[in-house]
Every structure is written in structure tokens, then in C-alpha cells.
Enzyme design. Structure first.
Site, mmCIF file in Angstrom:
data_model
loop_
_atom_site.group_PDB
_atom_site.id
_atom_site.type_symbol
_atom_site.label_atom_id
_atom_site.label_comp_id
_atom_site.label_asym_id
_atom_site.label_seq_id
_atom_site.Cartn_x
_atom_site.Cartn_y
_atom_site.Cartn_z
ATOM 1 N N ARG A 20 -3.472 49.644 -6.814
ATOM 2 C CA ARG A 20 -4.026 48.391 -7.311
ATOM 3 C C ARG A 20 -5.166 47.923 -6.410
ATOM 4 O O ARG A 20 -5.478 46.742 -6.355
ATOM 5 C CB ARG A 20 -2.944 47.301 -7.353
ATOM 6 C CG ARG A 20 -1.869 47.544 -8.370
ATOM 7 C CD ARG A 20 -1.068 46.278 -8.616
ATOM 8 N NE ARG A 20 -0.413 45.776 -7.402
ATOM 9 C CZ ARG A 20 -0.362 44.501 -7.055
ATOM 10 N NH1 ARG A 20 -0.958 43.591 -7.788
ATOM 11 N NH2 ARG A 20 0.258 44.129 -5.956
ATOM 12 N N HIS A 112 9.013 24.920 -20.424
ATOM 13 C CA HIS A 112 7.838 25.021 -19.561
ATOM 14 C C HIS A 112 7.803 23.857 -18.572
ATOM 15 O O HIS A 112 7.160 22.839 -18.800
ATOM 16 C CB HIS A 112 6.570 25.050 -20.408
ATOM 17 C CG HIS A 112 5.367 25.436 -19.608
ATOM 18 N ND1 HIS A 112 5.086 26.754 -19.306
ATOM 19 C CD2 HIS A 112 4.402 24.697 -19.024
ATOM 20 C CE1 HIS A 112 3.984 26.795 -18.571
ATOM 21 N NE2 HIS A 112 3.551 25.557 -18.381
ATOM 22 N N HIS A 166 9.413 29.628 -11.605
ATOM 23 C CA HIS A 166 10.021 30.947 -11.377
ATOM 24 C C HIS A 166 10.073 31.219 -9.887
ATOM 25 O O HIS A 166 9.356 30.604 -9.106
ATOM 26 C CB HIS A 166 9.226 32.049 -12.089
ATOM 27 C CG HIS A 166 7.833 32.252 -11.567
ATOM 28 N ND1 HIS A 166 6.780 31.429 -11.893
ATOM 29 C CD2 HIS A 166 7.316 33.190 -10.729
ATOM 30 C CE1 HIS A 166 5.678 31.846 -11.283
ATOM 31 N NE2 HIS A 166 5.973 32.916 -10.558
ATOM 32 N N GLY A 311 -3.396 24.876 6.317
ATOM 33 C CA GLY A 311 -3.417 26.331 6.401
ATOM 34 C C GLY A 311 -3.051 26.783 7.805
ATOM 35 O O GLY A 311 -3.045 25.994 8.747
#
Ligand SMILES: [Zn+2]
Ligand SMILES: [Zn+2]
Length: 342
Positions: A20, A112, A166, A311
Site C-alpha cells: 500500500r 449513525h 467504531h 500534538g
């Protein structure tokens, strides 16, 4: 087949995807999000995901059709691939092995709903129960040493372009370095004191109470003393247990309550932040080599929840130190006093 490569200096494994392989442009372009009304994880769109591995359904089960409550499917972009044989090899001083593993997606609701915090406690219970089933099942493959269960919510937390709630499972042929470090630290403490360090942490935190976020009959959520990130929160079972997958069915609802309460508090206090959570549980171990006898006693499974508010910058990267801009006692106070409806 992806490759696992081992850093020869510190022993950390890296997954390098070979087929990939991306071009520089792929990193520069923002990914397109499918519109919410075309979400492949919604009930009724079962044909848009790979065939399910597992699902919770009531009544007569028809796989890959509506009527499910939780659905587990293989990742369409697995970081590791299922196989039957691990090829281990060296190239000079470098060690590598075939990137064997399993990568599964747990779709946590037929509706959803993007943030797990907004699922009902009963729905979260079902998602956790399905996760447990999958971790138990993946243990049947003797090639796997560890299954990491984690969630990425929001772009800054590395979530995919699908917003539907998920989480993910990645079964690995090696133990993750972070887990090993925890296991070793816990063992050192146990060797010295003959007590579980996490049990000792629980008794100290329930004593001082200053870092507690939420407490239920069976679980404690608190901001750890040496939190790496602002509002980092851990959830531990109060009763000692090394393996998440041995959790009694009857207390999964209580774990769901603690998880929902924590996620709702973070959502409320930090205005729906991106977050990650991970589960640290003991590695698979029978009849695999190299595990110590006391692991059942010295390790204690737990969730680590990290809102992604800043970050990781150069200093953290270079030093392994973290700079946390809010004391965990303060963070815990905000979270604790925020009332949520369960
Ligand atoms: Zn959806
Ligand atoms: Zn313990």
C-alpha cells in the site's frame, strides 16, 4: 504482505506497509469524508463492508443483513494480514518478519452516532462484550501474542474518514513495547513487595480521592499521578484481574457505565475533543514461551483514555518526556464535578 521491522537499538517494532506504499502526494491531500447518509457502517449497508466476522443479533441470525446490534468486520485497509506462517529473517544486523496479524473493526452501533459517549450504556455494554468475544477468539491462533483494542475518535486522533462509532482490534505476532514496559514495571514492583502495583494505586487513589473522576461498584476512573496528557484518564477494575477477556459478563455493564461517564465528562468539559483510548491487558500466554509465573498476580488490565488536545512536539519526540499543561488533580476536579446523565 506488510513487514514488521525491529529497531536494532531499542527493540521497537515498526509495521512497514509495502504494497500500500503511498506517494508523497497522498500525505498532502486531506481525505474525503463520505457524506453521513452514505456511511458504510450504518444498518442497511452491510454489503458495503467486507463480510462480517462476528455480530450480535437477536432472533434468527442472518449474517450480513440488518437486525444486528454490534458488527465486527475485517478492516478494508489492514495494517497486518492473516496468514499461516511467520517468516522471520535477518538482513545484516536488521531483524524483520512477515507482517502477519489480524485487523478488525468493531462497529459499535447500527445507528449513525459518531461519538461513543452518545451511545446508551446498554449499547456500550454490547460493544465491549463483542470485543471480549473477539479477543478470546483471536487467542486461538497460536501465532498471535497480543491483541490491541483501541479507538480513534476525531481527525486529530487519527480516525478514518468514517465518522460512525467504531473501534479496532489488531492481533500481533509480537508484544508491543509499551505493554512490555508496563509488564516489566509491574513485575519489578511485585518481586519486591508481593503486591500488584495497580491494586496499590487503586487503594491510594480511593484514599486521597483528589484524582478520581468517576467511581462505580466495580470500576475506578481517575487521572493518573504522572499523566502524560491533559485530562488523561484511566479506568481500572477494582478487583484484581490481569486479563480483560476474563471479565465476568455481569460486570461489563458497570464497565460500560464507567466508560460512558468518563467519555461524556470529557465531551462536556472539553467541547467534544478528539480522543484515543487503548486497552492494556496481559498478553496471550498458553503455551507460549517467555512469560513469567506471576503475571496473573502482578499485572492488572486497564483502559487509558487520552483526549488529543495538543500534538506531540519535538521535546517529547526527542526525550520521551511529556509536558502536561494541567495538573491531573485539577483535570480530575473539573471532570468529577461535571454531572452527566447515564
Ligand atoms: Zn453510519
Ligand atoms: Zn491488581
Amino acid at each position: 504482505m506488510p513487514q514488521l521491522r525491529r529497531d536494532p537499538v531499542i527493540g521497537r517494532w515498526v509495521i512497514v506497509s509495502t504494497e500500500r506504499a503511498k506517494r508523497p502526494n497522498d500525505f498532502a491531500r486531506p481525505k474525503e469524508e463520505p457524506p453521513d447518509d452514505r456511511c458504510p457502517f450504518c444498518e442497511g449497508r452491510e454489503s458495503e463492508t467486507p463480510a462480517e466476522i462476528f455480530a450480535l443479533r437477536e432472533g434468527e441470525p442472518t449474517p450480513n443483513s440488518p437486525g444486528w446490534q454490534v458488527r465486527v468486520v475485517p478492516s478494508i485497509a489492514p495494517v497486518l494480514k492473516i496468514g499461516t506462517y511467520i517468516n522471520r529473517y535477518g538482513r545484516g544486523l536488521y531483524d524483520a518478519m512477515s507482517g502477519l496479524g489480524a485487523h478488525e473493526i468493531i462497529i459499535e452501533s447500527p445507528q449513525h452516532i459518531p461519538n461513543m459517549a452518545d451511545l446508551s450504556t446498554e449499547q456500550i455494554e454490547k460493544a465491549l462484550s463483542a470485543t471480549k468475544e473477539r479477543i478470546v477468539d483471536l487467542d486461538n491462533d497460536p501465532l498471535f501474542k497480543y491483541t490491541l483494542y483501541f479507538k480513534n475518535y476525531g481527525k486529530a486522533a487519527g480516525a478514518s474518514s468514517i465518522r460512525h462509532s467504531h473501534s479496532q482490534l489488531i492481533a500481533l505476532p509480537v508484544n508491543p513495547k509499551r505493554v512490555k514496559e508496563e509488564l516489566r514495571g509491574a513485575k519489578r514492583y511485585f518481586d519486591y513487595k508481593e503486591r500488584c502495583i495497580f491494586c496499590d494505586i487503586i487503594s491510594q487513589e480511593t484514599g486521597t480521592k483528589e484524582r478520581i473522576v468517576f467511581e462505580s461498584d466495580n470500576f475506578l476512573a481517575f487521572c493518573p499521578f504522572a499523566s502524560r496528557f491533559p485530562f488523561e484518564t484511566w479506568i481500572l477494575p477494582k478487583k484484581h484481574s490481569a486479563d480483560f477477556d476474563k471479565i465476568e459478563e455481569s460486570i461489563i455493564i458497570d464497565l460500560a457505565r464507567a466508560l460512558k461517564a468518563t467519555l461524556m465528562k470529557l465531551k462536556r468539559v472539553l467541547n467534544d475533543p478528539p480522543y484515543n483510548y487503548i486497552l492494556h491487558t496481559a498478553p496471550y500466554r498458553t503455551p507460549k514461551r517467555g512469560h513469567w509465573r506471576t503475571i496473573d498476580e502482578d499485572f492488572h488490565w486497564h483502559f487509558e483514555i487520552m483526549p488529543r488536545l495538543s500534538g506531540v512536539a519535538g521535546f517529547e519526540w526527542g526525550s520521551g518526556f511529556y509536558i502536561n499543561s494541567i495538573p491531573p488533580e485539577e483535570a480530575a476536579k473539573y471532570l468529577r464535578k461535571t454531572k452527566v446523565q447515564l
